[in-house]
Design a protein around this motif. Structure first.
Motif, PDB file in Angstrom:
ATOM      1  N   ILE A 161     -11.600 -12.939  -7.213  1.00 57.73           N
ATOM      2  CA  ILE A 161     -10.324 -13.661  -6.439  1.00 57.73           C
ATOM      3  C   ILE A 161     -10.881 -13.752  -5.224  1.00 57.73           C
ATOM      4  CG2 ILE A 161      -8.915 -12.445  -7.782  1.00 57.73           C
ATOM      5  CD1 ILE A 161      -8.225 -10.361  -5.825  1.00 57.73           C
ATOM      6  N   GLY A 162     -11.972 -13.960  -4.875  1.00 59.18           N
ATOM      7  CA  GLY A 162     -12.638 -14.345  -3.475  1.00 59.18           C
ATOM      8  C   GLY A 162     -12.723 -13.118  -2.378  1.00 59.18           C
ATOM      9  N   ILE A 163     -12.841 -12.028  -2.859  1.00 58.81           N
ATOM     10  CA  ILE A 163     -12.734 -11.113  -1.487  1.00 58.81           C
ATOM     11  C   ILE A 163     -14.442 -11.050  -1.162  1.00 58.81           C
ATOM     12  CG2 ILE A 163     -12.885  -8.367  -1.502  1.00 58.81           C
ATOM     13  CD1 ILE A 163     -10.556  -8.497  -3.430  1.00 58.81           C
ATOM     14  N   LEU A 164     -14.704 -11.099   0.124  1.00 63.59           N
ATOM     15  CA  LEU A 164     -15.754 -11.157   0.723  1.00 63.59           C
ATOM     16  C   LEU A 164     -16.616  -9.805   0.288  1.00 63.59           C
ATOM     17  CD1 LEU A 164     -14.928 -12.850   3.983  1.00 63.59           C
ATOM     18  CD2 LEU A 164     -15.918 -13.926   2.338  1.00 63.59           C
ATOM     19  N   PRO A 165     -17.997 -10.059   0.120  1.00 63.09           N
ATOM     20  CA  PRO A 165     -18.901  -9.002  -0.103  1.00 63.09           C
ATOM     21  C   PRO A 165     -18.798  -7.862   1.423  1.00 63.09           C
ATOM     22  CG  PRO A 165     -20.185 -10.583   0.283  1.00 63.09           C
ATOM     23  CD  PRO A 165     -18.830 -11.284   0.085  1.00 63.09           C
ATOM     24  N   PRO A 166     -18.757  -6.548   1.257  1.00 62.45           N
ATOM     25  CA  PRO A 166     -18.928  -6.017   2.534  1.00 62.45           C
ATOM     26  C   PRO A 166     -20.289  -6.279   3.642  1.00 62.45           C
ATOM     27  CG  PRO A 166     -18.656  -4.552   0.618  1.00 62.45           C
ATOM     28  CD  PRO A 166     -18.873  -5.810   0.175  1.00 62.45           C
ATOM     29  N   THR A 167     -19.987  -5.886   4.682  1.00 62.98           N
ATOM     30  CA  THR A 167     -21.634  -5.874   5.533  1.00 62.98           C
ATOM     31  C   THR A 167     -22.566  -5.032   5.018  1.00 62.98           C
ATOM     32  OG1 THR A 167     -20.085  -6.363   7.317  1.00 62.98           O
ATOM     33  CG2 THR A 167     -22.287  -6.024   7.774  1.00 62.98           C
ATOM     34  N   TYR A 168     -21.922  -3.781   4.484  1.00 65.54           N
ATOM     35  CA  TYR A 168     -22.824  -2.834   3.915  1.00 65.54           C
ATOM     36  C   TYR A 168     -21.649  -1.977   2.979  1.00 65.54           C
ATOM     37  CZ  TYR A 168     -24.945  -3.043   8.364  1.00 65.54           C
ATOM     38  OH  TYR A 168     -25.551  -3.559   9.560  1.00 65.54           O
ATOM     39  N   GLU A 169     -22.347  -1.843   1.669  1.00 60.78           N
ATOM     40  CA  GLU A 169     -21.745  -1.003   0.546  1.00 60.78           C
ATOM     41  C   GLU A 169     -22.392   0.162   0.143  1.00 60.78           C
ATOM     42  OE1 GLU A 169     -18.891  -2.460  -3.225  1.00 60.78           O
ATOM     43  OE2 GLU A 169     -20.595  -3.589  -2.642  1.00 60.78           O
ATOM     44  N   PRO A 170     -22.471   1.286   0.927  1.00 54.14           N
ATOM     45  CA  PRO A 170     -23.175   2.318   0.537  1.00 54.14           C
ATOM     46  C   PRO A 170     -22.768   3.368  -0.508  1.00 54.14           C
ATOM     47  CG  PRO A 170     -21.891   2.911   2.416  1.00 54.14           C
ATOM     48  CD  PRO A 170     -21.652   1.459   2.034  1.00 54.14           C
ATOM     49  N   ARG A 171     -23.454   3.686  -1.427  1.00 55.22           N
ATOM     50  CA  ARG A 171     -23.040   4.667  -2.495  1.00 55.22           C
ATOM     51  C   ARG A 171     -23.360   6.080  -2.052  1.00 55.22           C
ATOM     52  NH1 ARG A 171     -27.014   1.281  -5.545  1.00 55.22           N
ATOM     53  NH2 ARG A 171     -25.897  -0.300  -6.820  1.00 55.22           N
ATOM     54  N   ALA A 172     -22.450   6.870  -2.615  1.00 49.83           N
ATOM     55  CA  ALA A 172     -22.432   7.901  -1.902  1.00 49.83           C
ATOM     56  C   ALA A 172     -23.796   9.144  -2.153  1.00 49.83           C
ATOM     57  CB  ALA A 172     -21.362   9.020  -2.609  1.00 49.83           C
ATOM     58  N   THR A 173     -24.292   8.687  -3.232  1.00 61.16           N
ATOM     59  CA  THR A 173     -25.380   9.228  -3.660  1.00 61.16           C
ATOM     60  C   THR A 173     -26.774   9.245  -2.785  1.00 61.16           C
ATOM     61  OG1 THR A 173     -25.977   7.542  -5.531  1.00 61.16           O
ATOM     62  CG2 THR A 173     -24.830   9.524  -6.308  1.00 61.16           C
ATOM     63  N   ALA A 174     -26.708   8.017  -1.910  1.00 58.83           N
ATOM     64  CA  ALA A 174     -27.579   7.540  -1.285  1.00 58.83           C
ATOM     65  C   ALA A 174     -27.517   8.325   0.183  1.00 58.83           C
ATOM     66  CB  ALA A 174     -27.824   6.113  -0.933  1.00 58.83           C
ATOM     67  N   SER A 175     -26.353   9.031   0.342  1.00 59.97           N
ATOM     68  CA  SER A 175     -26.491   9.598   1.902  1.00 59.97           C
ATOM     69  C   SER A 175     -26.074  10.985   1.661  1.00 59.97           C
ATOM     70  CB  SER A 175     -24.908   8.854   2.513  1.00 59.97           C
ATOM     71  OG  SER A 175     -25.169   7.601   2.655  1.00 59.97           O
ATOM     72  N   VAL A 176     -26.501  11.675   0.556  1.00 58.60           N
ATOM     73  CA  VAL A 176     -26.504  13.029   0.692  1.00 58.60           C
ATOM     74  C   VAL A 176     -27.007  14.030   1.605  1.00 58.60           C
ATOM     75  CG1 VAL A 176     -27.106  15.255  -0.908  1.00 58.60           C
ATOM     76  CG2 VAL A 176     -26.175  12.942  -2.081  1.00 58.60           C
ATOM     77  N   THR A 177     -28.202  13.515   2.126  1.00 58.03           N
ATOM     78  CA  THR A 177     -29.006  14.135   3.204  1.00 58.03           C
ATOM     79  C   THR A 177     -27.948  14.057   4.596  1.00 58.03           C
ATOM     80  OG1 THR A 177     -31.111  13.271   2.532  1.00 58.03           O
ATOM     81  CG2 THR A 177     -30.920  14.001   4.940  1.00 58.03           C
ATOM     82  N   GLN A 178     -27.335  12.884   4.799  1.00 56.93           N
ATOM     83  CA  GLN A 178     -26.482  12.926   5.948  1.00 56.93           C
ATOM     84  C   GLN A 178     -25.214  14.022   5.758  1.00 56.93           C
ATOM     85  OE1 GLN A 178     -27.812  10.158   4.571  1.00 56.93           O
ATOM     86  NE2 GLN A 178     -29.363   9.798   6.066  1.00 56.93           N
ATOM     87  N   MET A 179     -24.787  13.843   4.646  1.00 56.38           N
ATOM     88  CA  MET A 179     -23.671  15.047   4.256  1.00 56.38           C
ATOM     89  C   MET A 179     -24.121  16.412   4.504  1.00 56.38           C
ATOM     90  SD  MET A 179     -22.312  13.162   0.823  1.00 56.38           S
ATOM     91  CE  MET A 179     -22.404  11.402   0.588  1.00 56.38           C
ATOM     92  N   GLN A 180     -25.331  16.630   4.135  1.00 63.63           N
ATOM     93  CA  GLN A 180     -25.746  18.137   4.255  1.00 63.63           C
ATOM     94  C   GLN A 180     -25.965  18.389   5.751  1.00 63.63           C
ATOM     95  OE1 GLN A 180     -29.399  18.460   2.060  1.00 63.63           O
ATOM     96  NE2 GLN A 180     -28.170  18.774   0.127  1.00 63.63           N
ATOM     97  N   GLU A 181     -26.432  17.319   6.583  1.00 63.31           N
ATOM     98  CA  GLU A 181     -26.518  17.448   7.973  1.00 63.31           C
ATOM     99  C   GLU A 181     -25.065  17.670   8.774  1.00 63.31           C
ATOM    100  OE1 GLU A 181     -28.230  13.863   9.179  1.00 63.31           O
ATOM    101  OE2 GLU A 181     -30.467  14.615   8.663  1.00 63.31           O
ATOM    102  N   MET A 182     -24.305  16.944   8.452  1.00 60.94           N
ATOM    103  CA  MET A 182     -22.776  17.252   8.728  1.00 60.94           C
ATOM    104  C   MET A 182     -22.402  18.619   8.588  1.00 60.94           C
ATOM    105  SD  MET A 182     -19.658  14.469   8.870  1.00 60.94           S
ATOM    106  CE  MET A 182     -18.379  14.703   9.773  1.00 60.94           C
ATOM    107  N   ILE A 183     -22.493  18.939   7.216  1.00 56.96           N
ATOM    108  CA  ILE A 183     -21.937  20.319   6.635  1.00 56.96           C
ATOM    109  C   ILE A 183     -22.498  21.294   7.401  1.00 56.96           C
ATOM    110  CG2 ILE A 183     -21.899  21.950   4.734  1.00 56.96           C
ATOM    111  CD1 ILE A 183     -21.785  19.471   2.872  1.00 56.96           C
ATOM    112  N   ALA A 184     -23.773  21.294   7.761  1.00 57.13           N
ATOM    113  CA  ALA A 184     -24.555  22.272   8.757  1.00 57.13           C
ATOM    114  C   ALA A 184     -23.901  22.385  10.027  1.00 57.13           C
ATOM    115  CB  ALA A 184     -26.201  22.038   8.640  1.00 57.13           C
ATOM    116  N   GLU A 185     -23.591  21.099  10.571  1.00 61.75           N
ATOM    117  CA  GLU A 185     -23.125  21.182  12.126  1.00 61.75           C
ATOM    118  C   GLU A 185     -21.782  21.788  12.113  1.00 61.75           C
ATOM    119  OE1 GLU A 185     -22.670  17.050  13.014  1.00 61.75           O
ATOM    120  OE2 GLU A 185     -24.893  16.507  12.884  1.00 61.75           O
TER     121      GLU A 185
END
Length: 461
Positions: free
Chosen positions: A103-127
């Motif tokens: 239906i013509g929805i533009l692709p996002p500039t970035y489309e991250p998957r959660a599993t690719a950012s687990v390190t960043q999640m752990q860093e935030m939890i530690a903070e």
């Protein structure tokens, strides 16, 4: 006119002033890919596609992030021995992408998957643990809601009036409202769904995913956080609390789209009252689905029906009919200045219904000008209509024509040959032959329009 958006947190319309006027930043909560998309998912994505397109018209650049939640309780629950969770998540992600593209929805500039950012999640939890707003217990980590006095600011609820958080095992909770940042590994879950962490093997909670990904891709402060109205609590409330408690400015504006309903009830997989996007797109043209889903204001609930889809098809037929007629008479169209009424409508909290009214007014004016032989006014209307349709994400008739292949060209040659025969029969007053040719066209689903400048044809329906 200044662009105004309804800020859910302020519960009011606010003038939009981006942090960087050269680059508007948006984070939208994307799908949890445990199964295929229904119409509610597509309507949500379309709402923010329309906002993004309007912002791109008003500002030099828009950075648009929409995540994919590919690790979650529901994803794990729907996996099978023949299709592990990660394979299911990828297959469903592709189904969402296909529906969006259709239906013509533009692709996002970035489309991250959660599993690719687990390190960043752990860093935030530690903070959060270091700041005294989270604690580890029995292999899990929870956000301590009573450590953050502003908890409830987004939905304006008092803590004691809220439901208990049911997103994790309560085995180590200090308060039943505390929500999970990290979930300890369970014996019945696959080892592939666990990551090492300072608190033991496990996986992230749902809410921390978006806080970490938005910071990774947009920074600690960004312009707009979007999502469906059903995400306000607990998901967005928890995102706001944990990000603010970590010291982040987070979102300046909160924008939520209304839901798709069925007989007044939210369309949801859990309720079993959903229509799959793929089923609807098999039944209706993609541009009709886009128009029907866009025609209601983005903040209103939308009860999708055959009547709404029929009305969308008729509206598009009127627009395309004018564009085709004007192109035949005037030649190729270019996007001209947008009518002031259209711009004012979209600047007023993305008023697509009022914008469509302005578009149809230009269609009426253009047809009137063509009838009067006023080429200048007709060309102005055609340029305005082309520009508005472009902003709304509908390709112009020249773009559609440019995609025609050899089969279309062959059909055109045959049709023109039969039209020439019919024209000669009419000139010879051979009405029987002329009528038989018209009946042949009708049987083939081809509509004819006899005008002062010749006969024009189109595929009927």
């Amino acid at each position: 006119m200044t662009l105004r958006l309804y800020d859910t947190r302020a519960q009011a319309l606010r003038d939009f002033a981006p942090l960087d006027p050269e680059n508007v930043t948006i984070y939208v909560c994307g799908p949890t890919v445990q199964s295929g998309p229904h119409i509610g998912h597509v309507r949500a994505a379309l709402s923010f596609d329309l906002l993004r397109r309007w912002l791109a018209h008003r500002y030099p650049r828009v950075t648009f992030v929409r995540n994919v939640t590919d690790i979650d309780d529901k994803v794990l629950a729907n996996a099978t021995p023949d299709e592990p969770w990660w394979a299911l998540a990828y297959r469903m992600e592709r189904e969402f992408t296909a529906a969006y593209e259709a239906i013509g929805i533009l692709p996002p500039t970035y489309e991250p998957r959660a599993t690719a950012s687990v390190t960043q999640m752990q860093e935030m939890i530690a903070e959060l643990i270091e700041r005294g707003h989270a604690y580890a217990a029995a292999g899990d980590v929870y956000f301590d809601v009573r450590s953050w006095p502003e908890y409830g600011a987004l939905t304006r609820q008092s803590l004691d009036a809220m439901e208990d958080a049911a997103d994790a095992d309560p085995r180590g909770k200090r308060d039943p409202h505390d929500f999970a940042l990290w979930k300890g590994a369970k014996p019945d879950e696959p080892s592939s769904a666990t990551w090492q962490s300072p608190w033991g093997e496990g996986r992230p909670g749902w809410h921390i995913e978006c806080s970490a990904m938005s910071r990774r891709y947009l920074g600690e402060e960004f312009d707009i956080h979007g999502g469906g109205l059903d995400l306000r609590f607990p998901h967005h409330e928890n995102e706001l609390a944990q990000s603010a408690a970590a010291g982040h400015g987070f979102a300046e504006y909160w924008v939520h789209n209304g839901l798709v309903t069925v007989e007044g009830q939210k369309m949801a997989k859990s309720l079993g009252n959903f229509t799959l996007a793929s089923d609807l797109l098999d039944e209706r043209p993609a541009d009709v689905v886009r128009y029907a889903l866009a025609a209601a204001h983005y903040r209103s609930n939308l009860d999708i029906s055959d009547q709404a889809l029929d009305e969308a098809a008729a509206a598009l037929e009127r627009i395309r009919g004018f564009q085709d007629r004007a192109l035949r008479a005037l030649g190729p169209a270019t996007s001209g200045p947008l009518p002031a009424e259209f711009e004012a409508a979209l600047d007023d909290d993305l008023g697509i219904p009022q914008g469509l009214a302005a578009l149809h007014e230009q269609v009426r004016a253009g047809n009137t000008a063509l009838d009067a032989g006023d080429d200048r006014s007709a060309r102005g209307a055609l340029s305005a209509v082309t520009g508005m349709m472009d902003v709304l994400g509908f390709p112009g008739p020249d773009a559609v024509a440019a995609t025609s292949g050899a089969a279309d060209q062959a059909l055109g040659t045959l049709v023109e040959h039969l039209l020439a025969q019919r024209a000669q029969a009419r000139a010879d007053k051979d009405w029987g032959t002329a009528d038989r040719i018209r009946d042949t066209f009708a049987a083939a689903g081809i509509a004819l329009e006899d005008t002062a400048d010749g006969t024009h044809w189109s595929i009927d329906g």
